[in-house]
Write a protein that holds these residues in place. Structure first.
Motif, PDB file in Angstrom:
ATOM      1  N   CYS A  68      77.620  67.946 -70.780  1.00  0.00           N
ATOM      2  CA  CYS A  68      77.592  68.791 -72.134  1.00  0.00           C
ATOM      3  C   CYS A  68      78.227  69.629 -71.844  1.00  0.00           C
ATOM      4  O   CYS A  68      78.727  70.240 -70.519  1.00  0.00           O
ATOM      5  CB  CYS A  68      75.750  69.167 -71.686  1.00  0.00           C
ATOM      6  N   ARG A  69      78.223  71.337 -72.959  1.00  0.00           N
ATOM      7  CA  ARG A  69      78.633  72.545 -72.247  1.00  0.00           C
ATOM      8  C   ARG A  69      77.727  73.436 -71.196  1.00  0.00           C
ATOM      9  O   ARG A  69      77.972  74.885 -71.682  1.00  0.00           O
ATOM     10  CB  ARG A  69      79.244  72.443 -73.557  1.00  0.00           C
ATOM     11  N   ALA A  70      76.661  72.850 -70.660  1.00  0.00           N
ATOM     12  CA  ALA A  70      75.877  73.444 -70.506  1.00  0.00           C
ATOM     13  C   ALA A  70      76.324  73.470 -68.938  1.00  0.00           C
ATOM     14  O   ALA A  70      76.546  72.865 -67.822  1.00  0.00           O
ATOM     15  CB  ALA A  70      74.356  73.957 -70.626  1.00  0.00           C
ATOM     16  N   ARG A  71      76.380  74.837 -67.809  1.00  0.00           N
ATOM     17  CA  ARG A  71      76.502  75.113 -66.549  1.00  0.00           C
ATOM     18  C   ARG A  71      75.253  74.143 -65.880  1.00  0.00           C
ATOM     19  O   ARG A  71      75.526  74.029 -65.389  1.00  0.00           O
ATOM     20  CB  ARG A  71      76.299  76.589 -66.731  1.00  0.00           C
ATOM     21  N   PRO A  72      74.210  74.366 -66.109  1.00  0.00           N
ATOM     22  CA  PRO A  72      72.650  73.485 -65.155  1.00  0.00           C
ATOM     23  C   PRO A  72      73.764  72.080 -65.500  1.00  0.00           C
ATOM     24  O   PRO A  72      73.479  71.501 -64.625  1.00  0.00           O
ATOM     25  CB  PRO A  72      72.099  73.985 -66.397  1.00  0.00           C
ATOM     26  N   CYS A  73      74.283  71.862 -66.539  1.00  0.00           N
ATOM     27  CA  CYS A  73      74.448  70.217 -66.222  1.00  0.00           C
ATOM     28  C   CYS A  73      75.372  69.586 -65.633  1.00  0.00           C
ATOM     29  O   CYS A  73      75.843  69.120 -64.779  1.00  0.00           O
ATOM     30  CB  CYS A  73      74.637  69.902 -67.909  1.00  0.00           C
ATOM     31  N   PHE A  74      76.264  70.454 -65.712  1.00  0.00           N
ATOM     32  CA  PHE A  74      77.789  70.863 -64.692  1.00  0.00           C
ATOM     33  C   PHE A  74      77.158  70.422 -63.330  1.00  0.00           C
ATOM     34  O   PHE A  74      77.716  69.622 -62.169  1.00  0.00           O
ATOM     35  CB  PHE A  74      79.057  71.948 -65.278  1.00  0.00           C
ATOM     36  N   GLU A  75      76.111  71.503 -62.703  1.00  0.00           N
ATOM     37  CA  GLU A  75      76.174  71.799 -61.552  1.00  0.00           C
ATOM     38  C   GLU A  75      75.083  70.415 -60.906  1.00  0.00           C
ATOM     39  O   GLU A  75      75.226  70.015 -60.056  1.00  0.00           O
ATOM     40  CB  GLU A  75      75.139  73.012 -61.277  1.00  0.00           C
ATOM     41  N   ARG A  76      74.260  70.456 -62.241  1.00  0.00           N
ATOM     42  CA  ARG A  76      73.730  69.031 -61.433  1.00  0.00           C
ATOM     43  C   ARG A  76      74.488  67.755 -61.758  1.00  0.00           C
ATOM     44  O   ARG A  76      74.402  66.939 -61.001  1.00  0.00           O
ATOM     45  CB  ARG A  76      72.247  68.268 -62.922  1.00  0.00           C
ATOM     46  N   ALA A  77      75.191  67.383 -62.531  1.00  0.00           N
ATOM     47  CA  ALA A  77      76.553  66.443 -62.369  1.00  0.00           C
ATOM     48  C   ALA A  77      76.494  66.405 -60.842  1.00  0.00           C
ATOM     49  O   ALA A  77      77.398  64.929 -60.468  1.00  0.00           O
ATOM     50  CB  ALA A  77      77.333  66.141 -64.019  1.00  0.00           C
ATOM     51  N   VAL A  78      77.085  67.605 -60.427  1.00  0.00           N
ATOM     52  CA  VAL A  78      78.276  67.243 -58.706  1.00  0.00           C
ATOM     53  C   VAL A  78      76.733  67.071 -58.457  1.00  0.00           C
ATOM     54  O   VAL A  78      76.804  65.968 -57.381  1.00  0.00           O
ATOM     55  CB  VAL A  78      78.291  68.862 -58.898  1.00  0.00           C
ATOM     56  N   GLU A  79      75.264  67.563 -58.151  1.00  0.00           N
ATOM     57  CA  GLU A  79      74.669  67.703 -57.194  1.00  0.00           C
ATOM     58  C   GLU A  79      73.916  65.912 -57.188  1.00  0.00           C
ATOM     59  O   GLU A  79      73.597  65.707 -56.169  1.00  0.00           O
ATOM     60  CB  GLU A  79      72.904  68.131 -57.541  1.00  0.00           C
ATOM     61  N   ARG A  80      74.081  65.361 -58.065  1.00  0.00           N
ATOM     62  CA  ARG A  80      73.227  64.101 -58.220  1.00  0.00           C
ATOM     63  C   ARG A  80      74.707  63.636 -58.745  1.00  0.00           C
ATOM     64  O   ARG A  80      74.347  61.930 -58.490  1.00  0.00           O
ATOM     65  CB  ARG A  80      72.410  64.187 -59.336  1.00  0.00           C
TER      66      ARG A  80
END
Length: 107
Positions: A68-80
Motif C-alpha cells: 500500500c502507499r502508506a508508510r506503516p504498510c512498508f514498515e510492517r512488511a519489513v518487520e514481518r
C-alpha cells in the motif's frame, strides 16, 4: 461404447460489459486492492544478494511484491518479512527508502 456429450460454447449476454480489474495483496497489511493502487517492488540480484527495488513501470522480471502507499504498510512488511515471503527467499530491504518511496498523502 459410451461417448461424452459435445461441449457447448458459452455465449455472453448482451448486457453491459464489465472490465476485469487485477487485484493484488499488500505484503504489509494483507489488504486486497486494485493493482494500480499499490506500489510494486521486485527483487533484483546485486552480487550474491537479492535487493528489493521499486518497479514503477512493472517491467522488471520476477515476482512482484505489492505494498500500500502508506508508510506503516512498508514498515510492517519489513518487520514481518513480507518482502522475503513475496520473493520466496531472503532479500535485503533498505528501510531508509520508505520516506522516498511511499506517498504520505495516501496514508
Amino acid at each position: 461404447m459410451w461417448q461424452r456429450p459435445a461441449r457447448r460454447h458459452r455465449t455472453r449476454d448482451a448486457g453491459p460489459s464489465t472490465s476485469h480489474v487485477p487485484q493484488r495483496m499488500c505484503a504489509g497489511c494483507g489488504r486486497r486492492a486494485p493493482k494500480s493502487d499499490l506500489i510494486r517492488f521486485t527483487p533484483v540480484r546485486d552480487g550474491d544478494d537479492l535487493v528489493v527495488v521499486r518497479d514503477d513501470d512493472g517491467t522488471h522480471p520476477g515476482r512482484g511484491i505489492y505494498i500500500c502507499r502508506a508508510r506503516p504498510c512498508f514498515e510492517r512488511a519489513v518487520e514481518r518479512r513480507g518482502f522475503a515471503r513475496g520473493a520466496r527467499g531472503p532479500v535485503k530491504v533498505d528501510v531508509t527508502m520508505a520516506g522516498e518511496l511511499v506517498d504520505e498523502r495516501h496514508a
